[in-house]
Design an enzyme around this catalytic site. Structure first.
Site, PDB file in Angstrom:
ATOM      1  N   GLU A  81       9.805  18.076 -24.681  1.00  0.00           N
ATOM      2  CA  GLU A  81       9.219  18.434 -23.371  1.00  0.00           C
ATOM      3  C   GLU A  81       9.914  19.686 -22.808  1.00  0.00           C
ATOM      4  OE1 GLU A  81       6.562  16.914 -22.151  1.00  0.00           O
ATOM      5  OE2 GLU A  81       6.605  14.792 -22.712  1.00  0.00           O
ATOM      6  N   HIS A 111       7.485   8.870 -27.647  1.00  0.00           N
ATOM      7  CA  HIS A 111       6.563   9.769 -26.945  1.00  0.00           C
ATOM      8  C   HIS A 111       6.930  11.236 -27.179  1.00  0.00           C
ATOM      9  CE1 HIS A 111       3.953  11.422 -23.882  1.00  0.00           C
ATOM     10  NE2 HIS A 111       4.987  11.982 -23.299  1.00  0.00           N
ATOM     11  N   LYS A 118       3.519  11.509 -10.922  1.00  0.00           N
ATOM     12  CA  LYS A 118       2.589  10.735 -11.752  1.00  0.00           C
ATOM     13  C   LYS A 118       3.260   9.417 -12.103  1.00  0.00           C
ATOM     14  CE  LYS A 118      -0.231  14.148 -14.143  1.00  0.00           C
ATOM     15  NZ  LYS A 118      -0.569  14.691 -15.479  1.00  0.00           N
ATOM     16  N   ARG A 122       0.818  -1.237   0.000  1.00  0.00           N
ATOM     17  CA  ARG A 122       0.000   0.000   0.000  1.00  0.00           C
ATOM     18  C   ARG A 122       0.843   1.276   0.000  1.00  0.00           C
ATOM     19  NH1 ARG A 122      -3.538  -2.840   3.760  1.00  0.00           N
ATOM     20  NH2 ARG A 122      -5.151  -3.805   2.485  1.00  0.00           N
ATOM     21  N   LYS A 180       8.544  22.748 -13.394  1.00  0.00           N
ATOM     22  CA  LYS A 180       7.648  21.636 -13.044  1.00  0.00           C
ATOM     23  C   LYS A 180       7.380  21.611 -11.549  1.00  0.00           C
ATOM     24  CE  LYS A 180       5.935  17.199 -13.731  1.00  0.00           C
ATOM     25  NZ  LYS A 180       5.857  16.012 -14.542  1.00  0.00           N
ATOM     26  N   HIS A 229      -0.276  17.169 -25.505  1.00  0.00           N
ATOM     27  CA  HIS A 229      -0.364  15.750 -25.166  1.00  0.00           C
ATOM     28  C   HIS A 229      -1.673  15.085 -25.588  1.00  0.00           C
ATOM     29  CE1 HIS A 229       3.310  16.521 -23.088  1.00  0.00           C
ATOM     30  NE2 HIS A 229       3.386  15.309 -22.602  1.00  0.00           N
ATOM     31  N   GLU A 283      -3.575  17.785 -10.266  1.00  0.00           N
ATOM     32  CA  GLU A 283      -4.082  18.240 -11.570  1.00  0.00           C
ATOM     33  C   GLU A 283      -5.556  18.648 -11.519  1.00  0.00           C
ATOM     34  OE1 GLU A 283      -2.314  16.264 -15.058  1.00  0.00           O
ATOM     35  OE2 GLU A 283      -4.282  16.471 -15.980  1.00  0.00           O
ATOM     36  N   ASN A 313       0.066  19.344 -19.953  1.00  0.00           N
ATOM     37  CA  ASN A 313      -0.398  18.447 -21.016  1.00  0.00           C
ATOM     38  C   ASN A 313      -0.418  19.139 -22.377  1.00  0.00           C
ATOM     39  OD1 ASN A 313      -0.832  16.382 -19.164  1.00  0.00           O
ATOM     40  ND2 ASN A 313      -2.865  17.161 -18.653  1.00  0.00           N
ATOM     41  N   ARG A 328      -1.815  22.338 -13.278  1.00  0.00           N
ATOM     42  CA  ARG A 328      -0.951  21.237 -13.719  1.00  0.00           C
ATOM     43  C   ARG A 328      -1.352  20.719 -15.093  1.00  0.00           C
ATOM     44  NH1 ARG A 328       1.647  16.161 -10.335  1.00  0.00           N
ATOM     45  NH2 ARG A 328       2.764  15.301 -12.127  1.00  0.00           N
TER      46      ARG A 328
HETATM   47  P1  NAD Z   1      12.336   5.307 -22.126  1.00  0.00           P
HETATM   48  O1  NAD Z   1      12.258   5.144 -20.680  1.00  0.00           O
HETATM   49  O2  NAD Z   1      11.745   4.243 -22.984  1.00  0.00           O
HETATM   50  O3  NAD Z   1      13.864   5.507 -22.516  1.00  0.00           O
HETATM   51  C1  NAD Z   1      14.195   5.675 -23.862  1.00  0.00           C
HETATM   52  C2  NAD Z   1      15.267   4.692 -24.320  1.00  0.00           C
HETATM   53  O4  NAD Z   1      16.524   5.152 -23.868  1.00  0.00           O
HETATM   54  C3  NAD Z   1      15.121   3.276 -23.773  1.00  0.00           C
HETATM   55  O5  NAD Z   1      15.497   2.386 -24.787  1.00  0.00           O
HETATM   56  C4  NAD Z   1      16.142   3.232 -22.629  1.00  0.00           C
HETATM   57  O6  NAD Z   1      16.609   1.941 -22.415  1.00  0.00           O
HETATM   58  C5  NAD Z   1      17.215   4.127 -23.159  1.00  0.00           C
HETATM   59  N1  NAD Z   1      18.011   4.814 -22.169  1.00  0.00           N
HETATM   60  C6  NAD Z   1      17.574   5.433 -21.047  1.00  0.00           C
HETATM   61  N2  NAD Z   1      18.561   6.117 -20.480  1.00  0.00           N
HETATM   62  C7  NAD Z   1      19.652   5.916 -21.231  1.00  0.00           C
HETATM   63  C8  NAD Z   1      20.990   6.397 -21.161  1.00  0.00           C
HETATM   64  N3  NAD Z   1      21.363   7.271 -20.232  1.00  0.00           N
HETATM   65  N4  NAD Z   1      21.867   5.976 -22.093  1.00  0.00           N
HETATM   66  C9  NAD Z   1      21.460   5.135 -23.095  1.00  0.00           C
HETATM   67  N5  NAD Z   1      20.215   4.689 -23.225  1.00  0.00           N
HETATM   68  C10 NAD Z   1      19.326   5.074 -22.308  1.00  0.00           C
HETATM   69  O7  NAD Z   1      11.639   6.655 -22.627  1.00  0.00           O
HETATM   70  P2  NAD Z   1      11.503   8.139 -22.043  1.00  0.00           P
HETATM   71  O8  NAD Z   1      11.404   8.998 -23.228  1.00  0.00           O
HETATM   72  O9  NAD Z   1      12.494   8.418 -21.010  1.00  0.00           O
HETATM   73  O10 NAD Z   1      10.097   8.107 -21.298  1.00  0.00           O
HETATM   74  C11 NAD Z   1       8.895   7.957 -22.005  1.00  0.00           C
HETATM   75  C12 NAD Z   1       7.833   7.531 -21.038  1.00  0.00           C
HETATM   76  O11 NAD Z   1       7.679   8.540 -20.029  1.00  0.00           O
HETATM   77  C13 NAD Z   1       6.468   7.356 -21.664  1.00  0.00           C
HETATM   78  O12 NAD Z   1       5.933   6.137 -21.249  1.00  0.00           O
HETATM   79  C14 NAD Z   1       5.656   8.507 -21.119  1.00  0.00           C
HETATM   80  O13 NAD Z   1       4.289   8.200 -20.998  1.00  0.00           O
HETATM   81  C15 NAD Z   1       6.295   8.707 -19.774  1.00  0.00           C
HETATM   82  N6  NAD Z   1       6.086  10.048 -19.205  1.00  0.00           N
HETATM   83  C16 NAD Z   1       5.633  10.125 -17.937  1.00  0.00           C
HETATM   84  C17 NAD Z   1       5.449  11.350 -17.346  1.00  0.00           C
HETATM   85  C18 NAD Z   1       5.042  11.443 -15.906  1.00  0.00           C
HETATM   86  O14 NAD Z   1       4.777  12.550 -15.432  1.00  0.00           O
HETATM   87  N7  NAD Z   1       4.989  10.338 -15.199  1.00  0.00           N
HETATM   88  C19 NAD Z   1       5.740  12.531 -18.053  1.00  0.00           C
HETATM   89  C20 NAD Z   1       6.203  12.415 -19.367  1.00  0.00           C
HETATM   90  C21 NAD Z   1       6.373  11.168 -19.938  1.00  0.00           C
HETATM   91  N1  GLY Z   2       3.828  15.243 -17.429  1.00  0.00           N
HETATM   92  C1  GLY Z   2       2.661  15.920 -16.990  1.00  0.00           C
HETATM   93  C2  GLY Z   2       2.552  16.004 -15.507  1.00  0.00           C
HETATM   94  O1  GLY Z   2       3.410  15.540 -14.802  1.00  0.00           O
HETATM   95  O2  GLY Z   2       1.595  16.532 -15.018  1.00  0.00           O
END
Ligand code: NAD
Ligand code: GLY
Length: 369
Positions: A188, A269, A146, A124, A230, A251, A240, A248, A244
């Site tokens: 972003e 993404h 998030k 939990r 942020k 998005h 949100e 988006n 917040r």
């Molecule tokens: P990812 O985590 O898939 O990483 C991208 C690629 O880079 C992967 O293949 C990973 O293995 C590789 N990688 C990571 N760090 C590395 C490094 N230092 N050196 C070499 N390779 C490396 O993608 P991302 O773009 O980081 O994240 C996208 C995700 O984030 C999506 O699922 C999206 O929905 C989510 N997201 C969440 C929020 C939130 O607020 N929680 C906000 C924006 C995006």
């Molecule tokens: N990435 C959008 C948020 O964190 O609210």
């Protein structure tokens, strides 16, 4: 030596620091030990990141008197599934955890979202430390709490708000990030300028290319500025209910594109966000809200650094709109968009006429990619 920058996310008793700068991975052990967790820490990572950085993370924890166990997942958005999430939490439970166990998310946004969600629900709720290694994760996903996974109905539809205890954004890890991933994260970065900081967007027009190549100082400055923006927005509206949602920007379009392409690796993404930013401004221009020159400036900057600015070919407008209707941002059945009166002047609207949305999408889909 480049100093470490620290930004605090001011959430009362749940406030936490975000440290930004090169070499922070080697401080992981000391920083985690200061949180006084159970002796054994669980690291969650993906195969690409683990190869590069897991040994250093483990060594740092060991040097601080902590032991660790690690769970390494396949890389990519496909891992943000119920199936992978189920395997992750079962594996962590098999290894044995207690309320004081800390999860360390070592990786990009995919790992941050998965590990953060695991921390939110295991026993939990246990603590989580985010160690983001992509530009996107450092400027956005690791900060703000998030967490979640995708459903076949759409992106991030299963999840929880669960703030980390600490974020260590080691900017030196970005040196191994593939150029395409770095660029995806840059979308972003640009988003923050477009929301409410026209001066930052102008700074990016000048310094963005350096931040994306060998300009370490520019890169750190960009990450720290985004984290500060942020942190300010999250501290004012953690769940949100208001401002917040401005984060988006772009998005609603981006998630529809990604879902329609079934989260294929052909559109990352952040690439979808770049196209989404252009579409959000095109819609704002079409509605007579925003000067066309601002929309053009954004398109020019994103294209100049090498980001896509038009949707991939073969997508249907009706399908994209259906996807948007499944998004979390629908309120009372109405689509919600972040629109803009200009660069740095974003606002939320649920009063976008259907014909204007259709026309903006038709225009974008007709442009050869
Ligand atoms: P990812 O985590 O898939 O990483 C991208 C690629 O880079 C992967 O293949 C990973 O293995 C590789 N990688 C990571 N760090 C590395 C490094 N230092 N050196 C070499 N390779 C490396 O993608 P991302 O773009 O980081 O994240 C996208 C995700 O984030 C999506 O699922 C999206 O929905 C989510 N997201 C969440 C929020 C939130 O607020 N929680 C906000 C924006 C995006
Ligand atoms: N990435 C959008 C948020 O964190 O609210």
């Amino acid at each position: 030596m480049i100093p470490i920058r620290t930004v605090e996310v001011a959430l009362g008793a749940r406030r936490y620091p975000v440290h930004v700068g090169p070499g922070l991975l080697d401080r992981l052990g000391a920083e985690v030990a200061a949180l006084k967790p159970a002796r054994r820490v669980v690291i969650v990572s993906d195969e690409n990141v683990a190869k590069l950085y897991l040994a250093r993370a483990e060594a740092s924890l060991k040097a601080a008197g902590l032991t660790s166990t690690s769970v390494v997942l396949p890389p990519g958005e496909g891992s943000k599934s119920l199936a992978t999430f189920g395997r992750l939490v079962e594996t962590i439970l098999e290894r044995g955890i207690e309320r004081g166990t800390l999860l360390v998310a070592l990786g990009g946004g995919v790992i941050g979202d998965l590990a953060g969600f695991a921390a939110a629900v295991l026993l939990r709720g246990i603590g989580c430390v985010q160690v983001p290694t992509t530009l996107l994760a450092q400027v956005d996903s690791a900060v703000g709490g998030k967490t979640g996974i995708d459903s076949r109905h759409g992106k991030n539809l299963i999840g929880a708000f669960h703030q980390p205890r600490l974020v260590l954004a080691d900017t030196a890890t970005l040196e191994t990030l593939p150029r395409r991933e770095l660029l995806a994260g840059y979308a972003e970065v640009v988003k923050y300028g477009l929301i409410d900081d026209a001066a930052f967007f102008a700074w990016l027009e000048e310094n963005g290319p350096a931040a994306l190549s060998d300009g370490e100082a520019a890169r750190i400055q960009a990450v720290a500025q985004c984290v500060a923006a942020k942190a300010r927005i999250v501290a004012g509206d953690e769940r949100e209910q208001g401002a917040r949602a401005l984060l988006n920007l772009g998005h609603t379009f981006a998630h529809a594109l990604e879902a329609e392409l079934e989260f294929a690796a052909s559109l990352l993404h952040g690439e979808a966000v770049a196209i989404g930013l252009v579409l959000a401004f095109a819609l704002s221009v079409r509605l007579g809200l925003c000067p066309p020159a601002d929309g053009e400036r954004i398109r020019r900057h994103l294209a100049r650094v090498g980001l896509p600015v038009t949707p991939p070919p073969g997508l249907a407008r009706t399908k994209l709109i259906e996807r948007m209707r499944l998004d979390k941002k629908v309120a009372d059945g109405k689509l919600r968009f972040v629109l803009a009166r200009g660069i740095g002047q974003a606002f939320i609207s649920d009063a976008v006429p259907a014909d204007a949305l259709a026309a903006a999408l038709d225009e974008a889909l007709a442009v050869p990619a």
